[in-house]
Enzyme design. Structure first.
Site, mmCIF file in Angstrom:
data_model
loop_
_atom_site.group_PDB
_atom_site.id
_atom_site.type_symbol
_atom_site.label_atom_id
_atom_site.label_comp_id
_atom_site.label_asym_id
_atom_site.label_seq_id
_atom_site.Cartn_x
_atom_site.Cartn_y
_atom_site.Cartn_z
ATOM 1 N N ASP A 199 -9.917 -32.340 -27.673
ATOM 2 C CA ASP A 199 -10.364 -33.291 -28.682
ATOM 3 C C ASP A 199 -10.425 -32.596 -30.054
ATOM 4 O O ASP A 199 -11.359 -31.849 -30.333
ATOM 5 C CB ASP A 199 -11.739 -33.849 -28.280
ATOM 6 C CG ASP A 199 -12.225 -34.889 -29.270
ATOM 7 O OD1 ASP A 199 -11.407 -35.723 -29.694
ATOM 8 O OD2 ASP A 199 -13.419 -34.851 -29.629
ATOM 9 N N GLU A 253 -6.389 -4.754 -34.842
ATOM 10 C CA GLU A 253 -6.314 -4.731 -33.387
ATOM 11 C C GLU A 253 -4.917 -5.179 -32.961
ATOM 12 O O GLU A 253 -4.662 -5.397 -31.789
ATOM 13 C CB GLU A 253 -7.431 -5.569 -32.754
ATOM 14 C CG GLU A 253 -7.443 -7.023 -33.148
ATOM 15 C CD GLU A 253 -7.253 -7.928 -31.954
ATOM 16 O OE1 GLU A 253 -8.105 -7.934 -31.083
ATOM 17 O OE2 GLU A 253 -6.224 -8.621 -31.914
ATOM 18 N N CYS A 308 -12.629 -6.789 -34.752
ATOM 19 C CA CYS A 308 -12.484 -7.334 -36.109
ATOM 20 C C CYS A 308 -13.109 -6.452 -37.181
ATOM 21 O O CYS A 308 -13.077 -6.789 -38.355
ATOM 22 C CB CYS A 308 -13.101 -8.722 -36.198
ATOM 23 S SG CYS A 308 -12.349 -9.893 -35.076
ATOM 24 N N HIS A 352 -18.191 -11.825 -41.862
ATOM 25 C CA HIS A 352 -17.036 -11.991 -40.975
ATOM 26 C C HIS A 352 -16.932 -13.469 -40.562
ATOM 27 O O HIS A 352 -17.932 -14.135 -40.339
ATOM 28 C CB HIS A 352 -17.183 -11.098 -39.739
ATOM 29 C CG HIS A 352 -16.092 -11.333 -38.742
ATOM 30 N ND1 HIS A 352 -14.764 -11.213 -39.073
ATOM 31 C CD2 HIS A 352 -16.130 -11.735 -37.435
ATOM 32 C CE1 HIS A 352 -14.034 -11.502 -38.005
ATOM 33 N NE2 HIS A 352 -14.827 -11.830 -37.011
ATOM 34 N N LYS A 411 -17.852 -22.034 -38.838
ATOM 35 C CA LYS A 411 -19.264 -22.315 -38.652
ATOM 36 C C LYS A 411 -20.174 -21.083 -38.700
ATOM 37 O O LYS A 411 -21.209 -21.093 -39.363
ATOM 38 C CB LYS A 411 -19.424 -22.990 -37.286
ATOM 39 C CG LYS A 411 -20.782 -23.624 -37.080
ATOM 40 C CD LYS A 411 -20.827 -24.314 -35.740
ATOM 41 C CE LYS A 411 -22.124 -25.095 -35.596
ATOM 42 N NZ LYS A 411 -22.133 -25.861 -34.342
ATOM 43 N N ASN A 425 -9.246 -17.128 -38.401
ATOM 44 C CA ASN A 425 -9.882 -15.818 -38.270
ATOM 45 C C ASN A 425 -8.814 -14.741 -38.354
ATOM 46 O O ASN A 425 -8.026 -14.574 -37.433
ATOM 47 C CB ASN A 425 -10.616 -15.739 -36.921
ATOM 48 C CG ASN A 425 -11.256 -14.372 -36.692
ATOM 49 O OD1 ASN A 425 -11.282 -13.530 -37.602
ATOM 50 N ND2 ASN A 425 -11.757 -14.151 -35.497
ATOM 51 N N SER A 464 -16.369 -7.080 -32.442
ATOM 52 C CA SER A 464 -16.900 -7.152 -31.085
ATOM 53 C C SER A 464 -16.967 -5.763 -30.480
ATOM 54 O O SER A 464 -16.180 -4.889 -30.812
ATOM 55 C CB SER A 464 -16.016 -8.051 -30.224
ATOM 56 O OG SER A 464 -16.108 -9.371 -30.699
#
Ligand SMILES: [Zn+2]
Lengths: 132, 350
Positions: free
Chosen positions: B29, B81, B113, B235, B240, B267, B297
């Site tokens: 969706d 990466e 990242c 970052h 959001k 991103n 991460s």
């Protein structure tokens, strides 16, 4: 496929657009040469090519040589740089149907080809539409 | 002796794919993705673009703004990466293309990242230590999410490059701070094509814990509050998360919007907060203070406080602005073209 020795030798031209300017008549040779095509002079000073120019002519490749099949259709053109030097290269990041003679383009660093999934990656220049 | 950014530049690929185009292939969706992640579209690298090509273009913009002889650059650190080679450095190709070889130190950085800000941190520190007049830190990625995975909507491509020095500084580094823990939120093992992640787990104990702790630690260390900053950039794994981090820290939307590129860029992993910073520097005024916090991460955040100098106005126009690149004639592609460009289609060997 460009051999890795030749690729390595051509790095100054492929990466940094290094050309040679004839000390006698001022003609710029790219790639550099030993004897000036204009006056047969043998003395040169190193210069860097202008990095923007205008499309003088181009063709769209639909049947590509080995290694370029995934890229069709793509444009190859002759660009007259702002310093007067003409350079032949791929013109990318544009819809080939909308490309026109007289378009302003600039040099950008891109992958040119790779020797399969395990071989070396060859980098160099292509033309892309100039910003704005 | 003050040390800071003397030249900066970004590079945005021209191709884009919209969230709707990805969602329709997987029966997802689109409106809920767009609303939930605050993403509309993302950049896509063409097959002839990779971390090295984008790093070169971003670094050329940085050199133009710095107005220096590239031979004076003493170190180049490329954080990514998605280095094109498993064994063979990205940094040496970039150094060669800039004309910075052979008297130079190169290393490729990796930390999910955070690799870009990591390169910036080391480059800045070497100049600060007096080891070299200039050092270059780059964050660049052409990251991939597995087909149908939530990451496929956001993983995009872009690069930003920063030259640090002591003369003609455009943004002084006032303070730095780093915050790391061992957190298994996202990883990729050797020889695996796509990364894996811990799903919803990636929010609270990973992104928010490190970004918020780093920002708070940095402000405590430097005795500043959000009121001392004109801009902030975090970052941006989606649209959001950085907005929520800003809100929790007390930064108004108006302070983060300029560097908030993810809704239309996606991103860019190692490029993310460095590219956001470049968009801020494009419009910043002398005296503006900027808070920057990256996230990688695994997990950790690097924090920087930049103070923009009078010299900024002389360099802003010397290379393409980041938002101008983002908005300049994007080429939209369908999912089939995207799958071909990103090597997601299995072919016969040539
Ligand atoms: Zn001559």
């Amino acid at each position: 496929m460009i051999g890795s020795a030749r690729y390595w030798r051509e790095i100054p031209q492929r990466y940094r657009y290094e050309a040679a300017k004839c000390a006698k008549c001022g003609r710029v040779a790219f790639p550099p040469r030993l004897v000036c095509a204009g006056c047969r002079g043998r003395e040169f000073t190193p210069v860097k090519l202008a990095q923007t120019g205008v499309v003088e002519t181009f063709t769209v490749i639909h049947v590509a040589p080995t290694g370029f099949g995934d890229e069709t259709p793509y444009a190859v053109g002759i660009v007259k740089l702002d310093d007067g030097v003409r350079v032949t290269a791929q013109i990318t990041d544009c819809e080939t149907g909308k490309l026109a003679i007289g378009d302003r383009v600039k040099l950008e660093f891109r992958r040119l080809q790779q020797d399969g999934e395990s071989g070396i990656i060859c980098y160099g220049y292509k033309f892309v539409p100039a910003i704005g | 002796m003050e040390v800071g950014i003397v030249g900066y530049g970004a590079y945005v690929p021209r191709h884009r794919i919209k969230v709707e185009e990805i969602a329709k292939v997987w029966g997802a969706d689109a409106p809920s993705y767009k609303k939930g992640l605050m993403l509309r579209e993302k950049s896509v690298p063409t097959p002839d673009q990779d971390t090295i090509t984008m790093s070169v273009e971003a670094a050329r913009h940085a050199v133009r703004r710095a107005g220096i002889d590239p031979a004076l650059i003493g170190a180049i650190y490329v954080g990514s990466e998605s280095h094109p080679y498993a064994v063979k450095p990205s940094g040496t190709v970039v150094a060669e293309a800039l004309g910075a070889t052979p008297e130079i130190h190169c290393a490729d950085m990796e930390f999910a990242c955070k690799a870009g800000s990591e390169g910036m941190f080391v480059a800045l520190s070497l100049v600060k230590a007096g080891q070299m007049p200039y050092a270059l830190g780059i964050g660049a990625d052409t990251s991939q999410g597995a087909p149908g995975d939530a990451l496929e909507y956001s993983a995009s491509a872009g690069a930003a490059a920063y030259i640090f020095g002591r003369e003609k500084i455009v943004a002084v580094c006032e303070d730095t701070y780093a915050y790391m823990t061992d957190t298994p939120d996202f990883w990729r093992r050797e020889y695996q094509f796509y990364p894996r992640h811990a799903g919803r787990y990636t929010g609270e104990p990973a992104y928010f814990k490190h970004v918020l702790s780093c920002a708070r630690g940095l402000m405590a260390k430097s005795k500043t509050t959000p009121a001392d900053f004109r801009w902030a950039v975090f970052h941006q794994p989606n649209g959001k998360f950085p907005m929520r981090a800003a809100q929790e820290l007390g930064f108004s939307k108006e302070k983060v919007e300029q560097g908030w590129l993810s809704p239309t860029l996606g991103n860019t992993y190692s490029g993310s907060s460095p590219m956001g910073l470049s968009a801020i520097l494009d419009v910043a005024k002398p005296g503006d203070r900027i808070l920057m916090v990256s996230y990688g991460s695994g997990a950790g955040s690097d924090g920087f406080i930049w103070r923009v100098t009078d010299h900024i106005t002389a360099v802003q126009g010397l290379a393409p602005h980041t938002r101008a690149q983002l908005e300049d004639r994007p080429i939209y592609i369908d999912y089939g073209t995207y799958a071909k460009y990103r090597g997601k289609i299995r072919k016969l060997a040539e």
